[in-house]
Design an enzyme around this catalytic site. Structure first.
Site, PDB file in Angstrom:
ATOM      1  N   PHE A 143      35.098  28.340  43.355  1.00 13.66           N
ATOM      2  CA  PHE A 143      35.482  29.063  41.709  1.00 13.66           C
ATOM      3  C   PHE A 143      37.485  29.243  41.671  1.00 13.66           C
ATOM      4  CE2 PHE A 143      37.489  33.521  40.251  1.00 13.66           C
ATOM      5  CZ  PHE A 143      36.427  33.861  39.492  1.00 13.66           C
ATOM      6  N   THR A 146      43.166  30.704  40.291  1.00 13.52           N
ATOM      7  CA  THR A 146      44.341  31.625  40.733  1.00 13.52           C
ATOM      8  C   THR A 146      45.264  29.651  40.715  1.00 13.52           C
ATOM      9  OG1 THR A 146      43.824  32.524  41.990  1.00 13.52           O
ATOM     10  CG2 THR A 146      45.947  31.585  42.885  1.00 13.52           C
ATOM     11  N   SER A 152      48.076  37.349  40.519  1.00 15.62           N
ATOM     12  CA  SER A 152      47.765  37.919  40.373  1.00 15.62           C
ATOM     13  C   SER A 152      47.573  38.043  38.994  1.00 15.62           C
ATOM     14  CB  SER A 152      48.712  39.124  40.815  1.00 15.62           C
ATOM     15  OG  SER A 152      49.381  39.421  42.174  1.00 15.62           O
ATOM     16  N   CYS A 253      33.177  38.006  37.125  1.00 15.31           N
ATOM     17  CA  CYS A 253      32.613  37.308  38.405  1.00 15.31           C
ATOM     18  C   CYS A 253      33.708  38.475  39.663  1.00 15.31           C
ATOM     19  CB  CYS A 253      32.836  36.804  38.655  1.00 15.31           C
ATOM     20  SG  CYS A 253      32.213  35.546  36.820  1.00 15.31           S
ATOM     21  N   ASN A 255      34.256  41.572  40.189  1.00  9.80           N
ATOM     22  CA  ASN A 255      33.848  43.147  39.971  1.00  9.80           C
ATOM     23  C   ASN A 255      32.696  42.720  41.360  1.00  9.80           C
ATOM     24  OD1 ASN A 255      35.176  43.811  38.252  1.00  9.80           O
ATOM     25  ND2 ASN A 255      33.657  43.494  36.911  1.00  9.80           N
ATOM     26  N   ALA A 257      31.993  39.846  43.382  1.00 12.24           N
ATOM     27  CA  ALA A 257      32.534  39.840  44.647  1.00 12.24           C
ATOM     28  C   ALA A 257      33.148  40.803  45.469  1.00 12.24           C
ATOM     29  CB  ALA A 257      33.836  38.724  44.060  1.00 12.24           C
ATOM     30  N   GLY A 354      44.627  45.729  74.547  1.00  9.58           N
ATOM     31  CA  GLY A 354      45.953  45.318  75.373  1.00  9.58           C
ATOM     32  C   GLY A 354      46.430  43.481  75.647  1.00  9.58           C
ATOM     33  N   GLU A 378      41.359  38.197  46.207  1.00  6.77           N
ATOM     34  CA  GLU A 378      40.133  39.252  45.027  1.00  6.77           C
ATOM     35  C   GLU A 378      40.967  40.292  44.898  1.00  6.77           C
ATOM     36  OE1 GLU A 378      37.069  38.272  44.354  1.00  6.77           O
ATOM     37  OE2 GLU A 378      36.076  37.563  46.046  1.00  6.77           O
ATOM     38  N   THR A 380      44.880  41.429  45.078  1.00 12.07           N
ATOM     39  CA  THR A 380      46.258  42.444  46.453  1.00 12.07           C
ATOM     40  C   THR A 380      45.875  43.892  46.587  1.00 12.07           C
ATOM     41  OG1 THR A 380      48.449  42.505  45.192  1.00 12.07           O
ATOM     42  CG2 THR A 380      47.919  40.886  46.274  1.00 12.07           C
TER      43      THR A 380
END
Ligand code: TGC
Ligand code: FAD
Length: 399
Positions: A143, A146, A152, A253, A255, A257, A354, A378, A380
């Site tokens: 997909f 970006t 964003s 889409c 929403n 994912a 630890g 998806e 930030t």
């Protein structure tokens, strides 16, 4: 795959269910969840540590994921998909991410970001051509939203296409694309000559289309990430989604994912909690199990509290999704809260282990590093806060 070691270590994971949520799930939900849990124990747990250490995407697992119904389980059976509800989908993502966020990423992208838009916005021809193969894992998708300069703020994207008779000519580049180096098809969001965003299916092999891999990640190392580069790619107009224009296409889409990630993050948190609980009972210091010390108990008690709250949020959100009533802001709340919760639990669990917590002997550090991506992709952590802020006040603080 020949260089990947299969571990003999038993995966003894047991899920916390402090508020008896099992009473709220149907027998079918529990059966589906338990079968994916078993599949993860058999297919993911033995190889995942080495895959991550070697930064290797176990491509063979795609077919196997398809066989157990992990791709598009919430989409209708008439296209070869699962025909299940959103609670079942959520539980499947929870179990998968309990194994590894990168594996859940592969399934999220395929089911919610590739199959879902084809189902929701595609032509009948596109649905019949792609959905059955994607559902079976015979085809892998990615997909592309970006871009290098637009993360964003996807509405500012510059990837574009121009009319060329019965084709369009696509130019531009997408970055940070999960599955891209191995994908057979890419659902790409680009602007037409009027500057309106449309979705288009690009197939591997089209001239001018390449998918260089992104190297050097410290996170999601078993998931392949790459670019999508379009250099005058001729794509048939028949590959454009007829059913949507504008940014609401890709955001719709997301929403689906983001909803899956809300459940997935619980899985990662449960695995960290389970490991920390066991370790705290086994590890002795000052002559007694460290789980007997108040400071370690505080960590465990807070982990269980946060997991329980997140489970309840997802259960309710799942029902709202089933009824078609879930709002984007409700999904943002769940994604934001649950991923942050899981990351915090991973960090606390790391401390309980630890020094051993930084090794691959335990799943903690792997989950923690994975979740550093999940809290960014998806939408930030901050973007989801702003979505909630706008919902509360009506004021847009993005720009
Ligand atoms: P804005 O003006 O608010 O909205 C534009 C249009 O979209 C509609 N809309 C939505 N529709 C459906 N679902 C949503 N969640 C929606 N949010 C908004 C809106 O009603 C409007 O429709 P219309 O008809 O009026 O045109 O848009 P904006 O440009 O101000 O941006 C809003 C913002 C910042 C919230 C949005 O752009 C955003 O969510 N940004 C984050 C980007 C993001 O999440 N990218 C994810 C890329 S994919 C990915 O990360 C995959 S990782 C996969 C994995 O490995 O699991
Ligand atoms: P930026 O948008 O540059 O943000 C940088 C910082 O600025 C963030 O902290 C952000 O919260 C903050 N910020 C931005 N705008 C505002 C504002 N208005 N107000 C306040 N703070 C702001 N994308 C895809 O399309 N498909 C994929 O399959 C995919 N897979 C991914 C896999 C991985 C491993 C990763 C890391 C990313 C993936 N992404 C994918 C991209 C992901 O969605 C973006 O990284 C994410 O949306 C953020 O964009 P950015 O990285 O450009 O950060």
């Amino acid at each position: 795959m020949e260089n990947i070691k299969r571990s003999n270590k038993q995966d003894n994971f047991q899920a916390p269910d402090f508020y008896q949520l099992d009473d709220l799930f149907s027998d079918e939900h529990k059966l589906i969840r338990d079968s994916i849990r078993q599949w993860v124990k058999q297919e993911v747990s033995p190889i995942i540590e080495d895959c991550c250490q070697q930064n290797y995407f176990p491509q063979h697992i795609v077919k196997s994921m398809g066989e157990v119904g992990l791709f598009g389980p919430q989409l209708p059976a008439e296209y070869g998909c699962g025909g299940l509800d959103y609670i079942a989908y959520g539980l499947m993502m929870q179990e998968l991410e309990r194994g590894d966020s990168g594996m859940r990423s592969t399934a999220s992208v395929q089911g919610s970001l590739v199959m879902y838009p084809i189902y929701k916005f595609g032509s009948e021809e596109q649905k019949h051509k792609y959905l059955p193969k994607l559902a079976k894992g015979e085809m892998l998708g990615c997909f592309g939203l970006t871009e290098p300069d637009h993360g964003s703020d996807p509405s500012s994207m510059v990837t574009n296409f121009k009319d060329d008779g019965d084709h369009v000519i696509l130019n531009g580049a997408k970055m940070w694309i999960s599955n891209s180096p191995f994908a057979d098809i890419a659902v790409v969001w680009a602007k037409n000559e009027q500057g309106i965003i449309q979705g288009i299916i690009v197939e591997r092999g089209m001239e001018g289309f390449s998918t260089p891999e992104t190297h050097g990640k410290w996170s999601l190392r078993a998931s392949a990430t790459g670019e999508l580069v379009f250099d005058n790619v001729r794509v048939p107009k028949a590959n454009i989604f007829p059913g949507v224009t504008g940014l609401k296409g890709p955001l719709t889409c997301l929403n689906s994912a983001r909803y899956g990630i809300s459940w997935g993050a619980i899985g990662a948190a449960m695995d960290c909690f389970d490991s920390a609980k066991r370790y705290s009972m086994e590890r002795q210091q000052f002559g007694r199990p460290i789980g007997g010390f108040q400071l370690q108990q505080k960590k465990l008690a807070e982990m269980l509290t946060e997991i329980t709250k997140a489970q309840l949020v997802c259960w309710r959100l799942g029902h709202l999704m089933n009824e078609g009533k879930a709002t984007p802001a409700q999904i943002s709340l769940a994604k934001r809260n649950n991923v942050d919760m899981a990351l915090h639990i991973a960090r606390e669990a790391r401390q309980i282990h630890g020094g051993m917590g930084i090794t691959g002997e335990y799943p903690i550090m792997r989950h923690m590093m994975n979740l550093e991506s999940v809290i960014t992709y998806e939408g930030t952590h901050d973007i989801h806060l702003l979505i909630l802020g706008m919902e509360i006040t009506g004021e847009n603080a993005f720009v």
